[in-house]
Motif scaffolding. Structure first.
Motif, PDB file in Angstrom:
ATOM      1  N   GLY A  33       0.852  -1.212  -0.073  1.00 16.80           N
ATOM      2  CA  GLY A  33       0.089   0.015   0.082  1.00 16.80           C
ATOM      3  C   GLY A  33       0.860   1.244   0.182  1.00 16.80           C
ATOM      4  O   GLY A  33       0.515   2.210  -0.804  1.00 16.80           O
ATOM      5  N   SER A  34       1.732   1.204   0.889  1.00 13.52           N
ATOM      6  CA  SER A  34       2.653   2.479   0.941  1.00 13.52           C
ATOM      7  C   SER A  34       3.579   2.618  -0.378  1.00 13.52           C
ATOM      8  O   SER A  34       3.819   3.739  -0.526  1.00 13.52           O
ATOM      9  CB  SER A  34       3.570   2.522   2.256  1.00 13.52           C
ATOM     10  OG  SER A  34       4.505   1.590   2.226  1.00 13.52           O
ATOM     11  N   SER A  35       3.781   1.474  -0.914  1.00 15.55           N
ATOM     12  CA  SER A  35       4.583   1.593  -2.369  1.00 15.55           C
ATOM     13  C   SER A  35       3.487   2.419  -3.240  1.00 15.55           C
ATOM     14  O   SER A  35       4.146   3.177  -4.206  1.00 15.55           O
ATOM     15  CB  SER A  35       4.889   0.287  -2.635  1.00 15.55           C
ATOM     16  OG  SER A  35       5.803   0.171  -3.527  1.00 15.55           O
ATOM     17  N   SER A  39       4.383   5.971  -4.830  1.00 16.65           N
ATOM     18  CA  SER A  39       4.593   6.235  -6.292  1.00 16.65           C
ATOM     19  C   SER A  39       3.977   7.488  -6.829  1.00 16.65           C
ATOM     20  O   SER A  39       4.144   7.753  -8.006  1.00 16.65           O
ATOM     21  CB  SER A  39       4.226   5.019  -6.996  1.00 16.65           C
ATOM     22  OG  SER A  39       2.778   4.845  -7.105  1.00 16.65           O
ATOM     23  N   PHE A  40       3.063   8.078  -6.074  1.00 17.26           N
ATOM     24  CA  PHE A  40       2.342   9.355  -6.562  1.00 17.26           C
ATOM     25  C   PHE A  40       3.009  10.598  -5.831  1.00 17.26           C
ATOM     26  O   PHE A  40       2.395  11.384  -5.646  1.00 17.26           O
ATOM     27  CB  PHE A  40       0.893   9.068  -6.011  1.00 17.26           C
ATOM     28  CG  PHE A  40       0.111   8.131  -6.896  1.00 17.26           C
ATOM     29  CD1 PHE A  40       0.069   8.304  -8.328  1.00 17.26           C
ATOM     30  CD2 PHE A  40      -0.386   6.977  -6.441  1.00 17.26           C
ATOM     31  CE1 PHE A  40      -0.619   7.297  -9.034  1.00 17.26           C
ATOM     32  CE2 PHE A  40      -0.991   5.900  -6.920  1.00 17.26           C
ATOM     33  CZ  PHE A  40      -1.055   6.118  -8.512  1.00 17.26           C
ATOM     34  N   GLN A  41       4.163  10.168  -4.989  1.00 16.07           N
ATOM     35  CA  GLN A  41       4.745  11.295  -4.227  1.00 16.07           C
ATOM     36  C   GLN A  41       6.271  11.647  -4.503  1.00 16.07           C
ATOM     37  O   GLN A  41       6.744  10.667  -5.474  1.00 16.07           O
ATOM     38  CB  GLN A  41       4.661  10.937  -2.613  1.00 16.07           C
ATOM     39  CG  GLN A  41       3.414  10.821  -2.200  1.00 16.07           C
ATOM     40  CD  GLN A  41       3.168  10.305  -0.658  1.00 16.07           C
ATOM     41  OE1 GLN A  41       4.201   9.209  -0.398  1.00 16.07           O
ATOM     42  NE2 GLN A  41       2.481  10.938   0.145  1.00 16.07           N
ATOM     43  N   LYS A  42       6.504  12.850  -4.310  1.00 16.09           N
ATOM     44  CA  LYS A  42       7.905  12.966  -4.280  1.00 16.09           C
ATOM     45  C   LYS A  42       8.500  12.984  -2.894  1.00 16.09           C
ATOM     46  O   LYS A  42       8.101  13.674  -2.029  1.00 16.09           O
ATOM     47  CB  LYS A  42       8.185  14.615  -4.946  1.00 16.09           C
ATOM     48  CG  LYS A  42       9.655  14.825  -4.927  1.00 16.09           C
ATOM     49  CD  LYS A  42       9.793  16.213  -5.838  1.00 16.09           C
ATOM     50  CE  LYS A  42      11.104  16.911  -5.897  1.00 16.09           C
ATOM     51  NZ  LYS A  42      12.092  16.026  -6.351  1.00 16.09           N
ATOM     52  N   ALA A  49       6.471  14.248   2.507  1.00 14.96           N
ATOM     53  CA  ALA A  49       6.461  13.816   1.065  1.00 14.96           C
ATOM     54  C   ALA A  49       5.417  14.766   0.528  1.00 14.96           C
ATOM     55  O   ALA A  49       4.780  15.669   1.212  1.00 14.96           O
ATOM     56  CB  ALA A  49       5.524  12.422   1.008  1.00 14.96           C
ATOM     57  N   GLU A  50       5.539  15.023  -0.636  1.00 19.98           N
ATOM     58  CA  GLU A  50       4.644  15.966  -1.362  1.00 19.98           C
ATOM     59  C   GLU A  50       3.932  15.070  -2.571  1.00 19.98           C
ATOM     60  O   GLU A  50       4.690  14.515  -3.249  1.00 19.98           O
ATOM     61  CB  GLU A  50       5.853  17.027  -2.173  1.00 19.98           C
ATOM     62  CG  GLU A  50       5.075  17.969  -2.934  1.00 19.98           C
ATOM     63  CD  GLU A  50       6.163  18.773  -3.932  1.00 19.98           C
ATOM     64  OE1 GLU A  50       6.081  19.269  -4.821  1.00 19.98           O
ATOM     65  OE2 GLU A  50       7.305  18.751  -3.419  1.00 19.98           O
ATOM     66  N   TRP A  51       2.657  15.331  -2.753  1.00 18.72           N
ATOM     67  CA  TRP A  51       1.968  14.685  -3.563  1.00 18.72           C
ATOM     68  C   TRP A  51       2.179  15.250  -5.212  1.00 18.72           C
ATOM     69  O   TRP A  51       2.263  16.590  -5.382  1.00 18.72           O
ATOM     70  CB  TRP A  51       0.439  14.851  -3.620  1.00 18.72           C
ATOM     71  CG  TRP A  51      -0.004  13.990  -2.516  1.00 18.72           C
ATOM     72  CD1 TRP A  51       0.051  14.404  -1.073  1.00 18.72           C
ATOM     73  CD2 TRP A  51      -0.416  12.652  -2.471  1.00 18.72           C
ATOM     74  NE1 TRP A  51      -0.531  13.225  -0.352  1.00 18.72           N
ATOM     75  CE2 TRP A  51      -0.704  12.224  -1.183  1.00 18.72           C
ATOM     76  CE3 TRP A  51      -0.600  11.722  -3.684  1.00 18.72           C
ATOM     77  CZ2 TRP A  51      -1.137  10.819  -0.900  1.00 18.72           C
ATOM     78  CZ3 TRP A  51      -0.901  10.626  -3.336  1.00 18.72           C
ATOM     79  CH2 TRP A  51      -1.088   9.918  -1.843  1.00 18.72           C
ATOM     80  N   VAL A  52       2.504  14.458  -6.121  1.00 14.05           N
ATOM     81  CA  VAL A  52       2.770  14.906  -7.319  1.00 14.05           C
ATOM     82  C   VAL A  52       2.106  14.288  -8.464  1.00 14.05           C
ATOM     83  O   VAL A  52       2.390  14.255  -9.710  1.00 14.05           O
ATOM     84  CB  VAL A  52       4.163  14.519  -7.962  1.00 14.05           C
ATOM     85  CG1 VAL A  52       5.350  15.553  -7.104  1.00 14.05           C
ATOM     86  CG2 VAL A  52       4.757  12.967  -7.630  1.00 14.05           C
ATOM     87  N   GLY A  53       0.969  13.654  -8.022  1.00 12.44           N
ATOM     88  CA  GLY A  53       0.137  12.594  -8.864  1.00 12.44           C
ATOM     89  C   GLY A  53       0.703  11.845  -9.769  1.00 12.44           C
ATOM     90  O   GLY A  53       1.496  11.029  -9.251  1.00 12.44           O
ATOM     91  N   TYR A 267       9.998   7.959  -6.888  1.00 16.47           N
ATOM     92  CA  TYR A 267      10.303   7.339  -8.354  1.00 16.47           C
ATOM     93  C   TYR A 267      10.380   6.004  -8.280  1.00 16.47           C
ATOM     94  O   TYR A 267       9.906   5.318  -9.234  1.00 16.47           O
ATOM     95  CB  TYR A 267      11.513   8.422  -8.985  1.00 16.47           C
ATOM     96  CG  TYR A 267      11.389   8.321 -10.365  1.00 16.47           C
ATOM     97  CD1 TYR A 267      10.417   8.530 -11.170  1.00 16.47           C
ATOM     98  CD2 TYR A 267      12.834   7.985 -10.879  1.00 16.47           C
ATOM     99  CE1 TYR A 267      10.570   8.498 -12.561  1.00 16.47           C
ATOM    100  CE2 TYR A 267      12.943   7.916 -12.182  1.00 16.47           C
ATOM    101  CZ  TYR A 267      11.973   8.392 -13.144  1.00 16.47           C
ATOM    102  OH  TYR A 267      12.162   8.216 -14.321  1.00 16.47           O
ATOM    103  N   ALA A 268      11.404   5.439  -7.375  1.00 16.07           N
ATOM    104  CA  ALA A 268      11.795   4.132  -7.525  1.00 16.07           C
ATOM    105  C   ALA A 268      10.473   3.384  -7.096  1.00 16.07           C
ATOM    106  O   ALA A 268      10.452   2.309  -7.614  1.00 16.07           O
ATOM    107  CB  ALA A 268      12.794   3.927  -6.113  1.00 16.07           C
TER     108      ALA A 268
END
Lengths: 297, 293
Positions: A33-35, A39-42, A49-53, A267-268
């Motif tokens: 789930g956290s993966s 994957s939608f965050q920086k 964390a920052e949401w980047v869609g 990103y990873a």
């Protein structure tokens, strides 16, 4: 009261499987789930964390190094399938022949490489495929007048080293899988075929291959998974995650580079999700094709 | 019994007696050649463990049997030199033993729950077991790493052992094994007034003993050779396991081949000894998953 509750026949099964439920929730569901979330965050370790869609995913599509890694993993997986299924199957049939001398000895010897860790095996193979004219493979080629090859600097030759390592480690294991499959084929089938005058090839084609299908599906499934997730082999062959021009970079290698080496966790994570989707899709298609679901219904 | 079946099949085969010898020789030569090739890397590393690292750097790993450069120096260094090899070795040993013991006990308990009872959610939970076997562990590396970091469990062995403690493949194998045990035993236990847990501990566990060997070997092998996850978790050199330690001998500043080669060779030996002693279990453990399609 509590004791009676815990000891009742209704509650006991849950107590037995409780460790699995806990491990599944803590170490699989939560990380998975956290993966997906990551994957939608920086995100960097220990920071906000920052949401980047969908940014990470769109970036991945244009990331040439990532596409190279996907390509490498896919080619590696395909090659291991082409080598490590037909060859072990053939060897299993041959070694199962009644005229085989020393069957147990050969079975054990072929199994030996599976006992080594990838770290040790990878080190041995890196040195064997060294570029000096005195290293094992080059000195062998020298016998035929072939000039020394810089194996680990070229795409094709690098893959030859990787695939040799994979074949060396898994040939014997896969052969054992097929052997255990062969043991479950009733002798009567062959007997009947002999009476009908079937040739050895016909028997292999019409009896052995179809009846080995469950084993083949199993080997195929684990090989797809292992091929796509390959990393340490490449890490050891190139003595690090940086191969020249990324010729040995794999999907997991890229995940590791972005996540651990560059601390680019979001990103990873996206790389990981792509790998998961890829592995699941290929295996589902493969299982649908081989009719596994039909049989279970 | 399997052997008998093969023999029977062999007797009935239709190939005429005259053709036997060339076929026998052909098969034997084929497999002998194959084994020869397969064993070359072992021979090469065994040979190199007697050569100085410098020789390896200059000429590469090869099969030259040259007594003038060969000596027991590397072995002397391995056993008496100033390095952490045996710390790593015993760490690996300890971790393997603990990991195998815990994984077997817990997986067997879970498998018994699945095999002996009908309960709500059983099918769903068992599908989860199968699902775990299909998800590449590698994609969980980063979130697990973050989780372990946030829990303050970095650099601990618990962080290595806990995630794998209910091993899906092991649960699956034990469940298959248990499905062959008659339910009457459990019923008889209940009649005798044993509790649900007493039945498991006193009646079932002893029957399961033979299946433990194969799974101990399979899990032990995986644990002894495990690299990536421990490599990410452990940062203290004194806590390294053998594969991590060996990997750190390879540095960008020059490789410590003297220790690496002899150490690599020596790390294979314990598993080899176990393999020769318990061959049958190794093969049972490795092929456990493929038996039932």
């Amino acid at each position: 009261m509590i004791k009676r509750f815990l000891y009742s026949q209704k509650v006991a099964p849950y107590v037995f499987v409780l460790p699995f439920i806990l491990v599944f929730l803590i170490f699989w569901v939560y990380p998975l789930g956290s993966s997906v979330t990551m994957s939608f965050q920086k995100i960097t370790l220990g920071q906000e964390a920052e949401w980047v869609g969908l940014d990470n995913y769109t970036k991945l599509l244009g990331d040439k190094i990532f596409l190279k890694a996907v390509m490498n993993s896919a080619v590696y997986m395909l090659c291991t399938l082409l080598i490590l299924i037909p060859l072990p199957m053939l060897l299993a049939v041959l070694i199962n022949n009644k005229f085989m001398w020393g069957r147990e000895f050969f079975k054990s010897s072929l199994f030996f490489p599976a006992l080594t860790s990838v770290v040790v095996a990878g080190t041995i193979f890196r040195l064997m495929f060294g570029e000096m004219d005195g290293s094992l493979i080059n000195s062998f080629l020298g016998l035929f007048g072939i000039e020394p090859v810089k194996f680990l600097k070229g795409q094709t030759t690098g893959f030859i080293a990787l695939l040799t390592l994979a074949t060396w480690r898994w040939l014997g294991v896969n052969m054992l899988y097929f052997l255990s499959g062969l043991k479950s084929i009733p002798d009567d089938y062959y007997e009947a075929a002999s009476i009908d005058g079937a040739s050895a090839w016909q028997k292999f084609r019409m009896i052995t291959m179809p009846l080995l299908k469950p084993t083949t599906i199993y080997v195929l499934t684990i090989s797809i998974y292992a091929g796509l997730a390959m990393f340490i082999e490449s890490l050891m062959i190139w003595n690090g995650n940086n191969s020249p021009k990324n010729i040995g970079l794999t999907i997991v290698g890229y995940l590791y580079r972005q996540g651990i080496e560059k601390s680019n966790l979001g990103y990873a994570a996206a790389v990981g999700i792509v790998l998961l989707v890829l592995a699941m899709t290929i295996n589902m298609i493969q299982l649908a094709f081989s009719g596994l679901f039909k049989k279970e219904d | 019994m399997k052997k008998e079946a093969t023999l029977k099949m062999n007797e009935r085969s239709s190939i005429s007696v005259k053709k036997h010898l060339p076929l026998k020789i052909g098969l034997f030569v084929l497999f002998a050649a194959l084994c020869g090739v397969i064993l070359v890397p072992f021979y090469a590393i065994a040979l190199s463990s007697f050569k100085p690292g410098e020789e390896l750097i200059r000429y590469g790993l090869n099969l030259k049997f040259d007594l003038s450069v060969m000596s027991f120096d590397n072995y002397a260094y391995l056993f008496t030199g100033d390095h952490s090899y045996f710390t790593w070795f015993f760490n690996s040993l300890l971790l393997t033993v603990v990991q195998v013991a815990l994984t077997l006990i817990i997986s067997a308990t879970v498998a018994y729950g699945f095999a002996a009872y009908e309960f709500k959610g059983k099918n769903f939970l068992f599908i989860c077991v199968l699902l775990i076997m299909m998800v590449p562990f590698e994609i969980l590396l980063l979130p697990l790493y973050t989780l372990i970091f946030n829990l303050g469990m970095m650099n601990t062995y618990s962080a290595i052992v806990l995630p794998g403690i209910a091993s899906a493949a092991t649960i699956f194998f034990f469940r298959q094994y248990l499905s062959g045990i008659p339910k009457e035993i459990i019923a008889a236990g209940r009649v005798d007034g044993a509790s649900e847990y007493g039945i498991y501990l006193r009646l079932i566990l002893p029957i399961m003993k033979p299946s433990f060997a194969a799974m101990a070997i399979l899990n032990g092998m995986n644990s002894w050779n495990n690299f990536l996850w421990p490599f990410m978790v452990l940062s203290d050199e004194r806590k390294y396991t053998l594969p991590i330690g060996l990997k750190t001998l390879l540095t960008p500043y020059g490789n410590n081949y003297d220790l690496l080669i002899v150490g690599s060779f020596f790390s294979i030996i314990p598993i080899f000894v176990l393999f020769v002693a318990f061959q049958k279990y190794f093969i049972d453990g490795m092929t456990a998953g493929a038996v039932k399609g």
